[in-house]
Design an enzyme around this catalytic site. Structure first.
Site, PDB file in Angstrom:
ATOM      1  N   LYS A 119      38.792  38.689  35.584  1.00  0.00           N
ATOM      2  CA  LYS A 119      39.523  39.717  34.723  1.00  0.00           C
ATOM      3  C   LYS A 119      38.676  39.895  33.475  1.00  0.00           C
ATOM      4  O   LYS A 119      38.846  40.918  32.823  1.00  0.00           O
ATOM      5  CB  LYS A 119      40.930  39.170  34.337  1.00  0.00           C
ATOM      6  CG  LYS A 119      41.715  39.185  35.941  1.00  0.00           C
ATOM      7  CD  LYS A 119      43.177  38.833  35.446  1.00  0.00           C
ATOM      8  CE  LYS A 119      44.003  39.041  36.784  1.00  0.00           C
ATOM      9  NZ  LYS A 119      43.646  38.385  38.039  1.00  0.00           N
TER      10      LYS A 119
HETATM   11  C1  LIG Z   1      44.191  38.510  39.157  1.00  0.00           C
HETATM   12  C2  LIG Z   1      43.362  37.961  40.125  1.00  0.00           C
HETATM   13  C3  LIG Z   1      43.752  38.271  41.572  1.00  0.00           C
HETATM   14  C4  LIG Z   1      44.352  39.541  41.923  1.00  0.00           C
HETATM   15  O1  LIG Z   1      43.814  40.716  41.414  1.00  0.00           O
HETATM   16  P1  LIG Z   1      44.644  41.877  41.529  1.00  0.00           P
HETATM   17  O2  LIG Z   1      43.734  42.989  40.597  1.00  0.00           O
HETATM   18  O3  LIG Z   1      45.906  41.520  40.648  1.00  0.00           O
HETATM   19  O4  LIG Z   1      44.743  42.303  42.765  1.00  0.00           O
HETATM   20  C5  LIG Z   1      42.689  37.513  42.463  1.00  0.00           C
HETATM   21  N1  LIG Z   1      42.429  36.468  42.245  1.00  0.00           N
HETATM   22  C6  LIG Z   1      42.289  35.988  40.951  1.00  0.00           C
HETATM   23  C7  LIG Z   1      41.386  34.582  40.702  1.00  0.00           C
HETATM   24  C8  LIG Z   1      42.720  36.548  39.974  1.00  0.00           C
HETATM   25  O5  LIG Z   1      42.775  36.150  38.735  1.00  0.00           O
END
Ligand SMILES: *Cc1c(COP(=O)(O)O)cnc(C)c1O
Length: 461
Positions: free
Chosen positions: A111
Site C-alpha cells: 500500500k
Molecule cells: C491490502 C492488502 C491486500 C489486498 O489488496 P486489495 O487491493 O484490497 O485487493 C493483500 N495483501 C496485503 C498484504 C494487503 O495489505
C-alpha cells in the site's frame, strides 16, 4: 481528464477534486470517463527509473490539475522512500514463476507504493487551495499504517484510522499506534473490518458531519490509489517483455483492478488471477457466478479477510458499459439480498479470458511458505503465499508474476510456524516492539465514533 461516478448521479470532476473527495456524493466511486492508452513505447523506454515510469503512466489521469514538473518531483520523492533501488523488483521463484516485491516502502506493505505518492498529491493540492481535510479510513491492517505514514506531520491533514480490535497483526497494529504525530489518530473498533468500513461509509453519508470535518478518504476507494498501482503492473509486464499472467492476492479488489486498468491501457497482461483466502467471495463469483456474502473468517492473511470488496463496484460499472443507474441498482440489491446478481452475458463478456481465480486455505498457505523457503531460501508472507500457490495451481502458458503484497516480517508468526525461522524486520524498524502505543478503543457505534473524530480534530486544528 474527467471522472464520473459509478452510480451516475454525482457531478463529473477533475483529478484534484476526485483526489480530495474519495467517495462520490451519490455513494459511488469515481472512474475516468475514458481509458487512456499507455504512452508510446519509446517514451516508456526513455524512463530511467520507476519514478519516471510512474510519471509517464499516470500523467494522462492527472491531466492539467497538477503541473507536470510538480508531478515528476512528487513521483521522485515518493519512490525515494523505498528501501530497494528498483522500488518494485521482480524476483524469480520458479521456472515460470516470479514475484513482484511491492513491500520495500516505509511500512513494508504494497500500500505504500500508492500512498507515498497519494499523500504528496494531497498535501500539494491542499496547499494550493489553502484547505484542510480529515482523512478517515477503515483498515484490516496495512492501509492504516501506510496512510498514517503517508501523511504524518502534514499541516493540512488529520488522519483517523479505524481497525477491528484484535484484527491486525502485532506489527501492523504497532505501525499505526506508535507514530508520534499530533495529526494521527488510531482507533480500535469492537467489530469486524466490514463494520469499520460501514462506519466510514456512514460518516461520509452523514452530510453535515462530512462537510463540517471536510472528510476525505485514502482507503482503496480513492481513485488516486488505483491509479498509482497501475504503474507496477505495467512495469512487471515490461520487465519480462512478454505477455504475462498476473496473480494478485485480493481483498478489496483494488490491486487487481489496477492490473485490469494496466491491461486496458495496453500493457501485455494476458490474464489476471484472483487469489483468495477462505474469504473467497470473488473467486466464487469468477468461477461459479456466486457472489454471496458469507460471514468473515479470520485467516493468516488478515488483509484479505473481507467479504464486500469495495473496488469491485468499479469493475461492475465497466461490466455495465458505464451504466451508472444499473450499477447503483445492482449494488443496492447486493446489500439487501446479500448476493450480487449480474446479467450472465455481461459477466461472460467481462470474464472473456481476462480473469481466473483460485483459493487457498491456511494449511495450504503454511505449506506454500515452507515450500518456497525450502526451494529458494526466501521468506514469503501469507498473503503472497496465497498468490504463489494459486498461481502455480492455475498454471498459465505465460510467465506468471505474483504480486508480493507484504514483507514477511509483517507476519512473523505465520512464517515461523511454517519454516521455524522468524524473518527479521529491516534495521530502521528494529525497535518497533519497544515503542509506546497510543490508541483509542470504541464500540461499533457511529455516534461514539463521530464524537471521537470531532474531538480529535478540534485538538489539533
Ligand atoms: C491490502 C492488502 C491486500 C489486498 O489488496 P486489495 O487491493 O484490497 O485487493 C493483500 N495483501 C496485503 C498484504 C494487503 O495489505
Amino acid at each position: 481528464m474527467r471522472y464520473v461516478s459509478t452510480r451516475g448521479q454525482a457531478p463529473e470532476l477533475g483529478f484534484a477534486d476526485v483526489l480530495l473527495a474519495g467517495l462520490a456524493s451519490d455513494g459511488g466511486l469515481y472512474v475516468p470517463a475514458e481509458w487512456p492508452l499507455l504512452p508510446p513505447r519509446h517514451e516508456l523506454d526513455a524512463a530511467q527509473s520507476y519514478a519516471e515510469t510512474a510519471h509517464r503512466v499516470i500523467a494522462p489521469f492527472v491531466g492539467d490539475d497538477v503541473e507536470p514538473g510538480a508531478l515528476a518531483d512528487m513521483c521522485a520523492d515518493a519512490y525515494a522512500t523505498f528501501r530497494h533501488p528498483a522500488v518494485v523488483p521482480l524476483v524469480q521463484i520458479g521456472e515460470r514463476q516470479w514475484v513482484a516485491e511491492l513491500f520495500h516502502g516505509p511500512t513494508l506493505s504494497f500500500k505504500d507504493v500508492a500512498l507515498q505518492l497519494v499523500g504528496r498529491l494531497f498535501d500539494h493540492v491542499l496547499d494550493r487551495r489553502r484547505e484542510r481535510v480529515t482523512i478517515v479510513g477503515a483498515t484490516s491492517g496495512d492501509t492504516g499504517s501506510a496512510a498514517i505514514e503517508a501523511v504524518r506531520g502534514c499541516a493540512h491533514i488529520d488522519v483517523v484510522v479505524l481497525f477491528p480490535h484484535g484484527g491486525p497483526s502485532e506489527v501492523q497494529r504497532r505501525q499505526m499506534t506508535t507514530v508520534v504525530a499530533p495529526n494521527v489518530h488510531a482507533v480500535a473498533v469492537d467489530g469486524t473490518f466490514d463494520d469499520c468500513q460501514d462506519l466510514v461509509k456512514a460518516m461520509f453519508n452523514d452530510a453535515p458531519f462530512r462537510e463540517r470535518l471536510r472528510l476525505s478518504a485514502v482507503n482503496s476507494i480513492n481513485w488516486a490509489r488505483v491509479m498509482a498501482q497501475v504503474v507496477y503492473h505495467v512495469v512487471a509486464a515490461r520487465t519480462l517483455s512478454a505477455p504475462i499472467s498476473t496473480c494478485v492476492p485480493t481483498g478489496n479488489f483494488g490491486n487487481i483492478f489496477a492490473g485490469w486498468v494496466a491491461r486496458r491501457m495496453g500493457a501485455p497482461i494476458d490474464d489476471l488471477v484472483v487469489a483468495s483466502n477462505a474469504n473467497d467471495i470473488l473467486t466464487r463469483y469468477v468461477n461459479d457466478d456466486d457472489m454471496t456474502i458469507a460471514p468473515v473468517v479470520s485467516t493468516l492473511s488478515p488483509s484479505m479477510d473481507i467479504q464486500v470488496s469495495s473496488n469491485f463496484e468499479r469493475m461492475l460499472w465497466v461490466m455495465n458499459d458505464g451504466n451508472g443507474a444499473l450499477t447503483a441498482e445492482q449494488q443496492l440489491r447486493f446489500r439487501q439480498l446479500g448476493r450480487l446478481v449480474t446479467p450472465p452475458e455481461a459477466r461472460q463478456r467481462w470474464l472473456d479470458g481476462a480473469f481466473r481465480a483460485g483459493r487457498a486455505g491456511d494449511d495450504e498457505v503454511l505449506d506454500e511458505i515452507r515450500r518456497v523457503h525450502a526451494e529458494t531460501g526466501m521468506f514469503v508472507d501469507p498473503h503472497t503465499a496465497t498468490g504463489t500457490l494459486v498461481a502455480r495451481r492455475l498454471a498459465s502458458p505465460h510467465p506468471t508474476v505474483t504480486m508480493a503484497t507484504a514483507h514477511p516480517a509483517k507476519f512473523p508468526d505465520a512464517v515461523e510456524r511454517a519454516t521455524g525461522q522468524r524473518p527479521p524486520l529491516p534495521d530502521d524498524l528494529a525497535d518497533l516492539y519497544d515503542r509506546p502505543e497510543r490508541v483509542e478503543r470504541v464500540p461499533n457505534d457511529l455516534a461514539v465514533v463521530e464524537d471521537l473524530v470531532t474531538a480529535a480534530v478540534a485538538a489539533t486544528a
